[in-house]
Design a protein around this motif. Sequence first.
Motif, PDB file in Angstrom:
ATOM      1  N   THR A 104      -0.521  15.506  -1.958  1.00 50.10           N
ATOM      2  CA  THR A 104       0.345  16.122  -2.967  1.00 50.10           C
ATOM      3  C   THR A 104       0.036  15.652  -4.387  1.00 50.10           C
ATOM      4  OG1 THR A 104       2.014  14.399  -2.619  1.00 50.10           O
ATOM      5  CG2 THR A 104       2.249  16.439  -1.341  1.00 50.10           C
ATOM      6  N   ASN A 105      -0.986  14.816  -4.538  1.00 48.91           N
ATOM      7  CA  ASN A 105      -1.375  14.290  -5.863  1.00 48.91           C
ATOM      8  C   ASN A 105      -0.222  13.547  -6.535  1.00 48.91           C
ATOM      9  OD1 ASN A 105      -3.979  15.610  -5.718  1.00 48.91           O
ATOM     10  ND2 ASN A 105      -2.889  17.519  -6.137  1.00 48.91           N
ATOM     11  N   LYS A 106       0.423  12.659  -5.771  1.00 49.31           N
ATOM     12  CA  LYS A 106       1.546  11.889  -6.301  1.00 49.31           C
ATOM     13  C   LYS A 106       1.341  10.394  -6.054  1.00 49.31           C
ATOM     14  CE  LYS A 106       4.949  15.565  -5.431  1.00 49.31           C
ATOM     15  NZ  LYS A 106       6.174  15.939  -4.674  1.00 49.31           N
ATOM     16  N   PHE A 107       2.052   9.597  -6.845  1.00 50.53           N
ATOM     17  CA  PHE A 107       2.113   8.170  -6.577  1.00 50.53           C
ATOM     18  C   PHE A 107       3.256   7.909  -5.594  1.00 50.53           C
ATOM     19  CE2 PHE A 107       0.115   8.087 -10.871  1.00 50.53           C
ATOM     20  CZ  PHE A 107      -1.085   7.511 -10.483  1.00 50.53           C
ATOM     21  N   ILE A 108       3.252   6.711  -5.028  1.00 51.14           N
ATOM     22  CA  ILE A 108       4.270   6.345  -4.039  1.00 51.14           C
ATOM     23  C   ILE A 108       5.338   5.485  -4.711  1.00 51.14           C
ATOM     24  CG2 ILE A 108       4.710   5.254  -1.809  1.00 51.14           C
ATOM     25  CD1 ILE A 108       1.674   5.553  -1.233  1.00 51.14           C
ATOM     26  N   LEU A 109       6.589   5.871  -4.533  1.00 47.72           N
ATOM     27  CA  LEU A 109       7.728   5.104  -5.036  1.00 47.72           C
ATOM     28  C   LEU A 109       8.295   4.309  -3.861  1.00 47.72           C
ATOM     29  CD1 LEU A 109       9.957   4.494  -7.197  1.00 47.72           C
ATOM     30  CD2 LEU A 109      11.141   6.538  -6.333  1.00 47.72           C
ATOM     31  N   VAL A 110       8.208   2.988  -3.922  1.00 51.87           N
ATOM     32  CA  VAL A 110       8.615   2.137  -2.800  1.00 51.87           C
ATOM     33  C   VAL A 110       9.835   1.310  -3.173  1.00 51.87           C
ATOM     34  CG1 VAL A 110       7.839   0.490  -1.059  1.00 51.87           C
ATOM     35  CG2 VAL A 110       6.156   1.925  -2.229  1.00 51.87           C
ATOM     36  N   ASP A 111      10.836   1.359  -2.294  1.00 49.60           N
ATOM     37  CA  ASP A 111      12.038   0.541  -2.449  1.00 49.60           C
ATOM     38  C   ASP A 111      12.080  -0.461  -1.299  1.00 49.60           C
ATOM     39  OD1 ASP A 111      14.517  -0.498  -3.097  1.00 49.60           O
ATOM     40  OD2 ASP A 111      15.637   1.126  -2.140  1.00 49.60           O
ATOM     41  N   PHE A 112      11.834  -1.749  -1.600  1.00 44.87           N
ATOM     42  CA  PHE A 112      11.960  -2.799  -0.593  1.00 44.87           C
ATOM     43  C   PHE A 112      13.430  -3.219  -0.542  1.00 44.87           C
ATOM     44  CE2 PHE A 112       7.424  -3.126  -1.417  1.00 44.87           C
ATOM     45  CZ  PHE A 112       6.906  -3.362  -0.146  1.00 44.87           C
ATOM     46  N   LYS A 116     -12.928  -5.128  -9.331  1.00 45.10           N
ATOM     47  CA  LYS A 116     -12.978  -6.373  -8.556  1.00 45.10           C
ATOM     48  C   LYS A 116     -13.158  -6.066  -7.072  1.00 45.10           C
ATOM     49  CE  LYS A 116     -10.181  -9.096 -11.777  1.00 45.10           C
ATOM     50  NZ  LYS A 116      -8.906  -9.821 -11.990  1.00 45.10           N
ATOM     51  N   ILE A 117     -12.460  -5.033  -6.607  1.00 47.48           N
ATOM     52  CA  ILE A 117     -12.620  -4.607  -5.210  1.00 47.48           C
ATOM     53  C   ILE A 117     -14.051  -4.152  -4.974  1.00 47.48           C
ATOM     54  CG2 ILE A 117     -11.925  -2.865  -3.513  1.00 47.48           C
ATOM     55  CD1 ILE A 117      -9.127  -2.910  -4.817  1.00 47.48           C
ATOM     56  N   THR A 118     -14.603  -3.423  -5.961  1.00 47.62           N
ATOM     57  CA  THR A 118     -15.993  -2.957  -5.869  1.00 47.62           C
ATOM     58  C   THR A 118     -16.941  -4.123  -5.683  1.00 47.62           C
ATOM     59  OG1 THR A 118     -15.539  -1.045  -7.278  1.00 47.62           O
ATOM     60  CG2 THR A 118     -17.831  -1.733  -7.092  1.00 47.62           C
ATOM     61  N   LEU A 168      -5.291  -1.393 -13.435  1.00 44.15           N
ATOM     62  CA  LEU A 168      -5.580  -0.855 -12.113  1.00 44.15           C
ATOM     63  C   LEU A 168      -7.068  -0.542 -11.977  1.00 44.15           C
ATOM     64  CD1 LEU A 168      -4.240  -0.119  -9.463  1.00 44.15           C
ATOM     65  CD2 LEU A 168      -3.762   2.155 -10.380  1.00 44.15           C
ATOM     66  N   ALA A 169      -7.655   0.010 -13.042  1.00 36.35           N
ATOM     67  CA  ALA A 169      -9.098   0.290 -13.035  1.00 36.35           C
ATOM     68  C   ALA A 169      -9.887  -1.002 -12.857  1.00 36.35           C
ATOM     69  CB  ALA A 169      -9.498   0.976 -14.340  1.00 36.35           C
ATOM     70  N   ASN A 170      -9.489  -2.051 -13.579  1.00 32.43           N
ATOM     71  CA  ASN A 170     -10.171  -3.342 -13.459  1.00 32.43           C
ATOM     72  C   ASN A 170      -9.997  -3.939 -12.071  1.00 32.43           C
ATOM     73  OD1 ASN A 170     -11.469  -3.916 -15.993  1.00 32.43           O
ATOM     74  ND2 ASN A 170      -9.441  -4.024 -16.918  1.00 32.43           N
ATOM     75  N   GLY A 222      -2.358   2.088  -2.016  1.00 30.34           N
ATOM     76  CA  GLY A 222      -1.460   0.944  -1.926  1.00 30.34           C
ATOM     77  C   GLY A 222      -1.650  -0.080  -3.023  1.00 30.34           C
ATOM     78  N   GLU A 223      -2.434   0.252  -4.053  1.00 26.25           N
ATOM     79  CA  GLU A 223      -2.610  -0.668  -5.176  1.00 26.25           C
ATOM     80  C   GLU A 223      -1.448  -0.504  -6.164  1.00 26.25           C
ATOM     81  OE1 GLU A 223      -4.737  -3.001  -5.156  1.00 26.25           O
ATOM     82  OE2 GLU A 223      -5.911  -2.296  -3.442  1.00 26.25           O
ATOM     83  N   ILE A 224      -1.023  -1.616  -6.737  1.00 24.56           N
ATOM     84  CA  ILE A 224       0.186  -1.634  -7.563  1.00 24.56           C
ATOM     85  C   ILE A 224      -0.054  -1.056  -8.959  1.00 24.56           C
ATOM     86  CG2 ILE A 224       1.949  -3.104  -8.617  1.00 24.56           C
ATOM     87  CD1 ILE A 224       1.438  -5.105  -6.319  1.00 24.56           C
ATOM     88  N   VAL A 225       0.737  -0.069  -9.301  1.00 26.18           N
ATOM     89  CA  VAL A 225       0.761   0.475 -10.661  1.00 26.18           C
ATOM     90  C   VAL A 225       1.857  -0.234 -11.453  1.00 26.18           C
ATOM     91  CG1 VAL A 225       1.054   2.547 -12.077  1.00 26.18           C
ATOM     92  CG2 VAL A 225      -0.024   2.727  -9.822  1.00 26.18           C
ATOM     93  N   LEU A 226       3.015  -0.418 -10.813  1.00 27.16           N
ATOM     94  CA  LEU A 226       4.161  -1.064 -11.456  1.00 27.16           C
ATOM     95  C   LEU A 226       4.983  -1.798 -10.409  1.00 27.16           C
ATOM     96  CD1 LEU A 226       6.098  -1.303 -14.021  1.00 27.16           C
ATOM     97  CD2 LEU A 226       7.356   0.581 -12.978  1.00 27.16           C
ATOM     98  N   GLN A 227       5.532  -2.939 -10.807  1.00 28.31           N
ATOM     99  CA  GLN A 227       6.424  -3.702  -9.943  1.00 28.31           C
ATOM    100  C   GLN A 227       7.645  -4.126 -10.736  1.00 28.31           C
ATOM    101  OE1 GLN A 227       4.690  -7.291  -8.403  1.00 28.31           O
ATOM    102  NE2 GLN A 227       6.543  -7.954  -7.348  1.00 28.31           N
ATOM    103  N   THR A 228       8.836  -3.844 -10.217  1.00 23.93           N
ATOM    104  CA  THR A 228      10.071  -4.297 -10.861  1.00 23.93           C
ATOM    105  C   THR A 228      10.877  -5.115  -9.862  1.00 23.93           C
ATOM    106  OG1 THR A 228      11.470  -2.422 -10.211  1.00 23.93           O
ATOM    107  CG2 THR A 228      10.116  -2.162 -12.199  1.00 23.93           C
TER     108      THR A 228
END
Length: 279
Positions: free
Chosen positions: A37-45, A181-183, A175-177, A105-111
């Motif tokens: 769906t070309n979306k990011f994932i919104l996760v609520d722990f 590092k993963i590369t 995130l690009a950087n 699963g890479e973090i764009v934002l964490q609150t």
Amino acid sequence: MKKLILPFIFLLLFTNNAKASQWMTSFEDAQKIAIATNKFILVDFWATWCGPCKKMDSESWSNSEVQALMANFVPLKIDIDVERNLSSKFSIRSIPQVFILDPNGEIVLQTKSYMNKEKVMRVLKKYTYGNKLLQQEYLNYLKKESGDNALKIAEKYFDYSIYVDKEVKNDFLKLANKYLKITNKLYKKEGDKKKNSQRIGLFTDAYKYLIKGDYERTVKNLNDDFKEDKISPENKGFYNFLYFTAYNKLKDKDNARIWYQKLKTDKDSKNLILKSRRI
């Protein structure tokens, strides 16, 4: 590739019939939906015993304005008592915690901590971006986690950061950087740790500064670390693009003209010139 696409289609049909308030609970399924769906994932722990989590459910997540914004994401709830491994992976020590993740699963934002309706809306509005630009790269990486595929995602995230607001630009550059590092880790694992080192260097330093608007530092970095006669053929067009764009932004017409003529000889010059105009 068909084996990957078919489950996406099934999940898409399910998701299209779901409401924004209907959270997913499978991380793997959320990843596939995010790609499809070309979306990011919104996760609520969260956890059933967590008072602030329940308050967010009743006052924030259930709000109609919030749910309208949630439709731009794949919503995923993770019960930390059930998904212990996933909670450990993201170092969850307190709840509620809300993440925005890319489909890998890479973090764009964490609150951290409770967020009222207004704060949730501000966060969601900031990151309401589709990721169609990266869909094929996500699919390739899901199919095979290789250095080459990770590098392609890193490159696309650098490009992606050109188009987002200044307020979140650094998040996507980070995130690009991270993918660079993963590369490097994957290349090392694959037995060729120096593969594409020149291109990675151009992205890590010169391109990052160019996107940030530090054009003088871009030129200095290129002058100091990347001699023209040492640039490999596959990186020549990108190298010329970096110089041309930096000099053009610095309004150094003479140097910009020199590098523009060099850039025009590259087979991908049209796309690179369009990208230059966007910066």
